[in-house]
Design a protein around this motif. Sequence first.
Motif, PDB file in Angstrom:
ATOM      1  N   ALA A 374      -4.557   9.312   5.966  1.00  0.00           N
ATOM      2  CA  ALA A 374      -5.219  10.457   5.343  1.00  0.00           C
ATOM      3  C   ALA A 374      -4.234  11.555   4.977  1.00  0.00           C
ATOM      4  O   ALA A 374      -4.463  12.309   4.031  1.00  0.00           O
ATOM      5  CB  ALA A 374      -6.301  11.008   6.274  1.00  0.00           C
ATOM      6  N   VAL A 375      -3.138  11.658   5.713  1.00  0.00           N
ATOM      7  CA  VAL A 375      -2.207  12.773   5.491  1.00  0.00           C
ATOM      8  C   VAL A 375      -0.930  12.357   4.779  1.00  0.00           C
ATOM      9  O   VAL A 375      -0.307  13.158   4.088  1.00  0.00           O
ATOM     10  CB  VAL A 375      -1.867  13.471   6.838  1.00  0.00           C
ATOM     11  CG1 VAL A 375      -1.001  12.587   7.718  1.00  0.00           C
ATOM     12  CG2 VAL A 375      -1.229  14.823   6.605  1.00  0.00           C
ATOM     13  N   ALA A 376      -0.526  11.093   4.935  1.00  0.00           N
ATOM     14  CA  ALA A 376       0.736  10.644   4.317  1.00  0.00           C
ATOM     15  C   ALA A 376       0.519  10.345   2.840  1.00  0.00           C
ATOM     16  O   ALA A 376      -0.458   9.695   2.457  1.00  0.00           O
ATOM     17  CB  ALA A 376       1.256   9.405   5.034  1.00  0.00           C
ATOM     18  N   GLU A 377       1.410  10.816   2.019  1.00  0.00           N
ATOM     19  CA  GLU A 377       1.311  10.545   0.592  1.00  0.00           C
ATOM     20  C   GLU A 377       1.839   9.141   0.300  1.00  0.00           C
ATOM     21  O   GLU A 377       2.758   8.653   0.954  1.00  0.00           O
ATOM     22  CB  GLU A 377       2.116  11.593  -0.194  1.00  0.00           C
ATOM     23  CG  GLU A 377       1.568  13.012  -0.016  1.00  0.00           C
ATOM     24  CD  GLU A 377       2.352  14.029  -0.803  1.00  0.00           C
ATOM     25  OE1 GLU A 377       3.335  13.626  -1.457  1.00  0.00           O
ATOM     26  OE2 GLU A 377       1.988  15.216  -0.754  1.00  0.00           O
ATOM     27  N   ARG A 421       1.086  23.323   0.141  1.00  0.00           N
ATOM     28  CA  ARG A 421       1.111  21.951   0.669  1.00  0.00           C
ATOM     29  C   ARG A 421       0.584  21.915   2.097  1.00  0.00           C
ATOM     30  O   ARG A 421      -0.107  20.971   2.492  1.00  0.00           O
ATOM     31  CB  ARG A 421       2.537  21.379   0.606  1.00  0.00           C
ATOM     32  CG  ARG A 421       2.951  20.942  -0.779  1.00  0.00           C
ATOM     33  CD  ARG A 421       4.091  19.924  -0.719  1.00  0.00           C
ATOM     34  NE  ARG A 421       5.260  20.448  -0.042  1.00  0.00           N
ATOM     35  CZ  ARG A 421       6.251  21.106  -0.659  1.00  0.00           C
ATOM     36  NH1 ARG A 421       6.183  21.330  -1.969  1.00  0.00           N
ATOM     37  NH2 ARG A 421       7.292  21.544   0.018  1.00  0.00           N
ATOM     38  N   TRP A 422       0.936  22.916   2.905  1.00  0.00           N
ATOM     39  CA  TRP A 422       0.441  23.015   4.283  1.00  0.00           C
ATOM     40  C   TRP A 422      -1.084  23.037   4.289  1.00  0.00           C
ATOM     41  O   TRP A 422      -1.731  22.289   5.023  1.00  0.00           O
ATOM     42  CB  TRP A 422       1.024  24.278   4.924  1.00  0.00           C
ATOM     43  CG  TRP A 422       0.406  24.697   6.228  1.00  0.00           C
ATOM     44  CD1 TRP A 422      -0.648  25.553   6.395  1.00  0.00           C
ATOM     45  CD2 TRP A 422       0.796  24.294   7.540  1.00  0.00           C
ATOM     46  NE1 TRP A 422      -0.940  25.711   7.725  1.00  0.00           N
ATOM     47  CE2 TRP A 422      -0.066  24.955   8.454  1.00  0.00           C
ATOM     48  CE3 TRP A 422       1.782  23.453   8.030  1.00  0.00           C
ATOM     49  CZ2 TRP A 422       0.042  24.785   9.830  1.00  0.00           C
ATOM     50  CZ3 TRP A 422       1.885  23.280   9.410  1.00  0.00           C
ATOM     51  CH2 TRP A 422       1.028  23.934  10.294  1.00  0.00           C
ATOM     52  N   HIS A 426      -3.742  19.924   5.638  1.00  0.00           N
ATOM     53  CA  HIS A 426      -4.716  20.139   6.710  1.00  0.00           C
ATOM     54  C   HIS A 426      -6.154  19.977   6.199  1.00  0.00           C
ATOM     55  O   HIS A 426      -7.027  19.528   6.954  1.00  0.00           O
ATOM     56  CB  HIS A 426      -4.519  21.522   7.336  1.00  0.00           C
ATOM     57  CG  HIS A 426      -3.389  21.562   8.324  1.00  0.00           C
ATOM     58  ND1 HIS A 426      -3.450  20.918   9.548  1.00  0.00           N
ATOM     59  CD2 HIS A 426      -2.162  22.144   8.271  1.00  0.00           C
ATOM     60  CE1 HIS A 426      -2.317  21.120  10.202  1.00  0.00           C
ATOM     61  NE2 HIS A 426      -1.515  21.851   9.457  1.00  0.00           N
ATOM     62  N   GLU A 427      -6.395  20.322   4.952  1.00  0.00           N
ATOM     63  CA  GLU A 427      -7.735  20.105   4.403  1.00  0.00           C
ATOM     64  C   GLU A 427      -8.041  18.619   4.287  1.00  0.00           C
ATOM     65  O   GLU A 427      -9.170  18.182   4.528  1.00  0.00           O
ATOM     66  CB  GLU A 427      -7.857  20.805   3.046  1.00  0.00           C
ATOM     67  CG  GLU A 427      -7.951  22.330   3.183  1.00  0.00           C
ATOM     68  CD  GLU A 427      -7.913  23.046   1.839  1.00  0.00           C
ATOM     69  OE1 GLU A 427      -7.559  22.382   0.824  1.00  0.00           O
ATOM     70  OE2 GLU A 427      -8.210  24.254   1.802  1.00  0.00           O
ATOM     71  N   TYR A 464      -9.772  22.131  14.278  1.00  0.00           N
ATOM     72  CA  TYR A 464      -8.343  22.466  14.366  1.00  0.00           C
ATOM     73  C   TYR A 464      -7.711  22.502  12.982  1.00  0.00           C
ATOM     74  O   TYR A 464      -7.005  23.457  12.618  1.00  0.00           O
ATOM     75  CB  TYR A 464      -7.637  21.449  15.264  1.00  0.00           C
ATOM     76  CG  TYR A 464      -6.126  21.512  15.201  1.00  0.00           C
ATOM     77  CD1 TYR A 464      -5.417  22.464  15.929  1.00  0.00           C
ATOM     78  CD2 TYR A 464      -5.414  20.627  14.405  1.00  0.00           C
ATOM     79  CE1 TYR A 464      -4.033  22.534  15.860  1.00  0.00           C
ATOM     80  CE2 TYR A 464      -4.031  20.674  14.332  1.00  0.00           C
ATOM     81  CZ  TYR A 464      -3.338  21.630  15.064  1.00  0.00           C
ATOM     82  OH  TYR A 464      -1.970  21.698  14.983  1.00  0.00           O
ATOM     83  N   HIS A 465      -7.954  21.480  12.195  1.00  0.00           N
ATOM     84  CA  HIS A 465      -7.311  21.412  10.873  1.00  0.00           C
ATOM     85  C   HIS A 465      -7.904  22.438   9.908  1.00  0.00           C
ATOM     86  O   HIS A 465      -7.186  22.997   9.073  1.00  0.00           O
ATOM     87  CB  HIS A 465      -7.409  19.999  10.316  1.00  0.00           C
ATOM     88  CG  HIS A 465      -6.562  19.017  11.068  1.00  0.00           C
ATOM     89  ND1 HIS A 465      -5.192  19.075  11.088  1.00  0.00           N
ATOM     90  CD2 HIS A 465      -6.895  17.956  11.865  1.00  0.00           C
ATOM     91  CE1 HIS A 465      -4.704  18.104  11.841  1.00  0.00           C
ATOM     92  NE2 HIS A 465      -5.718  17.417  12.326  1.00  0.00           N
ATOM     93  N   LEU A 466      -9.192  22.706  10.022  1.00  0.00           N
ATOM     94  CA  LEU A 466      -9.777  23.756   9.186  1.00  0.00           C
ATOM     95  C   LEU A 466      -9.156  25.110   9.510  1.00  0.00           C
ATOM     96  O   LEU A 466      -8.877  25.914   8.606  1.00  0.00           O
ATOM     97  CB  LEU A 466     -11.295  23.803   9.394  1.00  0.00           C
ATOM     98  CG  LEU A 466     -12.095  22.638   8.799  1.00  0.00           C
ATOM     99  CD1 LEU A 466     -13.535  22.705   9.266  1.00  0.00           C
ATOM    100  CD2 LEU A 466     -12.017  22.649   7.273  1.00  0.00           C
TER     101      LEU A 466
END
Length: 809
Positions: A374-377, A421-422, A426-427, A464-466
Amino acid sequence: MAAAPHTPRPSMRELIQRRRRAGFLGRGAELDAYRRNFALGTEDPAYRFLFHVRGNAGIGKTSLLQELERIAREHGAVTARTDDSLGGAVEVMAAVSAQSAELGRPLKAVDRLLHTYRQRRHEAESALGAPGADPADPGAPTPAARATAQAALTGLGMLPVVGALAGALDPGQVAEGADRLRTVLSARLRSHDDVQLVLDPLSVLTPVFVTEVGRIAEEVPWVALFLDTYERTAPFLDRWLRDLLAGERYGALPGNVVVTLAGQRSLEPATWADWADLVVDLPLAPFSETETRTFLSGRGVHAEPVVQDVLRLSRGLPVLVSTLAESAAQAGAVDDPSTTAVERFLRWEADPVRRAAALAGALPRHLDEDVFRAVAEEPGGDLFGWLRALPFVDVRSDGARYHEVVRAPMLRLQRTTSADRWRAAHERLARCFTDRRETEARGLGRHLRWSEEGWRAARLEEAYHLMCANPREALPAVLRDGIDACDEGPEVARRWAATVGAAGEDGDATVLREWGTGLLDALRDEERGTIAVLGMLLGQAGLTDLQRTQALAVRGQAYRRRGEYTEAFADFDRAVELSPRAPRPYTGRAVTHRVLGDFDRALEDHDRACALAPDGERTLGNRGETYRLAGRLDEALADFDGALGIAPTTTWMMASRADVLRRLGRPREALVDLDRALALEPDYVWALVRRSRLRRALGDADGGVVDLDRAQALSPDDPWLVGERGETLRERGRYAEAVAQYDRALALDPDYTWALGSRALAWYALGRGDLALADLDRALGMDPEYAWARARRAEIVAGITTEGDASPR
């Protein structure tokens, strides 16, 4: 020729662990001290059962703990390891049980009791009865002595009331409230252990945990428990762990149980001062130059310029030595010595895809393959196996996590390099956990979500990520979550509060950091922590009236659990004023009236709640319970029928309806309900005893004894069940044996008036009218309103036989 037996290929996790074991260097003195302890044997005066590893972040505590665990397993130990992801002692016991089961040594009694604990916590709120004995069952045992009741009500049995709060409490009032609450719960839950489980879970769970660990310890050479990041869990584990090891409160652990703690600070002197000679203290210093050089040599790093650079950048911190050694071995050279150790690692990683994947993997607190994707491009999404093998990634059965010394600068680098990007990363992670949460919510009622670990864990990571993405925007919704977290209990509330604080630290958001610190400070108080937190939440301007109503209802419930009825009524009244159409405050106030014996006012509030939520199983079920306790059986039956039509698997309502059907002269229908309840919840002690009585009354004496045997196996020292055993013997005319059972029940609970009344009948049947009168006089001295005992006494004095009289059940 027979084919050679197939040898299973090692898993990726096993290969990673082997590689790390092969590369683990240093800490020889600490490893030797731990290894020698197993060689000593428990009878040797030099043997120790408690080790404490301590040192600053990055010093290698977790890596050393993993190596100690490996050594323990080499010596035949069953092991379990926990960290600060757990919110209290109950969760620690649950984690140890789960890990032991993975090793083929399940703690089945602990698992059963944990399951019962979670059910009873919800059941108790819905099914509180009236003060004194249940009118439907006058034989309910009386509460324990005032001091015992006060101690049980004051928190969860871990910490005493201290400081200014102690002076604000009236001990007599607290004890009176506790007495009343115990009697209320006894009337409904019936099992002494169930009542204790609701009021003081540690006092019931921990002895069973000790017994089960002791059973495992008889089967294996050693049991080794490891508690990592203890500097974070000590505030709510210290006293429990101290009592657990001391063996006086919960029972003695076997001598072949070895416990290892790892934290940044020394053990708290106030708790552990008298244990100095019993603890092996293992303070960790950074690697010496010799140890660092040995480590680098073992990894193939020999070039002196590289070695010098690693020495300078790592400062001897093992996690950085390991990380830099891995990168130096691949690059063969270093440059730009002003950069940080993490930036160096990323420079040495020539592949930009891997570099980006390593950075992305630092963003989640807990990492598995789905989260990583989900997070890695792309195309880095396929690199999870490579990522898990990195030296600063701790791999566990439930996923992976970065070492904090490496993760923190990686987060800082990403946060300060590109805010957009940060936020976007996280979104994406928040959406991943939103999907996971929604999957976990399928088929789960809203009021049960926070009690389910899968849903709860997903929501905390989503929050947490929100917060990392948009701190001020996300905070109000997360604070609203705190109402549900407090409703679930202090352990869940601590995990929620820690999540707020973690987002503040990792996202460098002052507002989150301050909230997290304040919430965790409040929750250090086991007794009133959730009440304090709810007060903090109610002080915020962002809550809607409906949210304030919910917070007031939850706090009112917390006050009622403590026997603080004035405060409970005040909160319920305010909640009703704020949201006159919300059903929960009416139900909360109704149950409080019921606790105090005011059935008329209770039913007025129940009627309001049911009018607002006519299809709510909890509103109907609670009103049905009040009708049952008030003796209005037809109305109780109608409500239970309606509630069970909505929620047909609610076992406490089945058991209550069974009692109503029995009293309406419909025992076989009552038996059907109890059969269904026990099919769903086989360890439901109250239902087992009720079915035992029904079976005996219907002529199935053997079936009744089977149920009672099972109930006693589940709760062997429950005075109510011992007394019930006496009752079955008295019914069969075995009076002397019945007296022995009543004697034992009274030894377990000297204030058990029902056992005194029943023993009086057995004494009279044996021709000992003097002893029968003595028991009845003693019962009336404890409870002058005990009408059944007064009537039996009058009959004995008048010479009327009582042998056939039913005991007050």
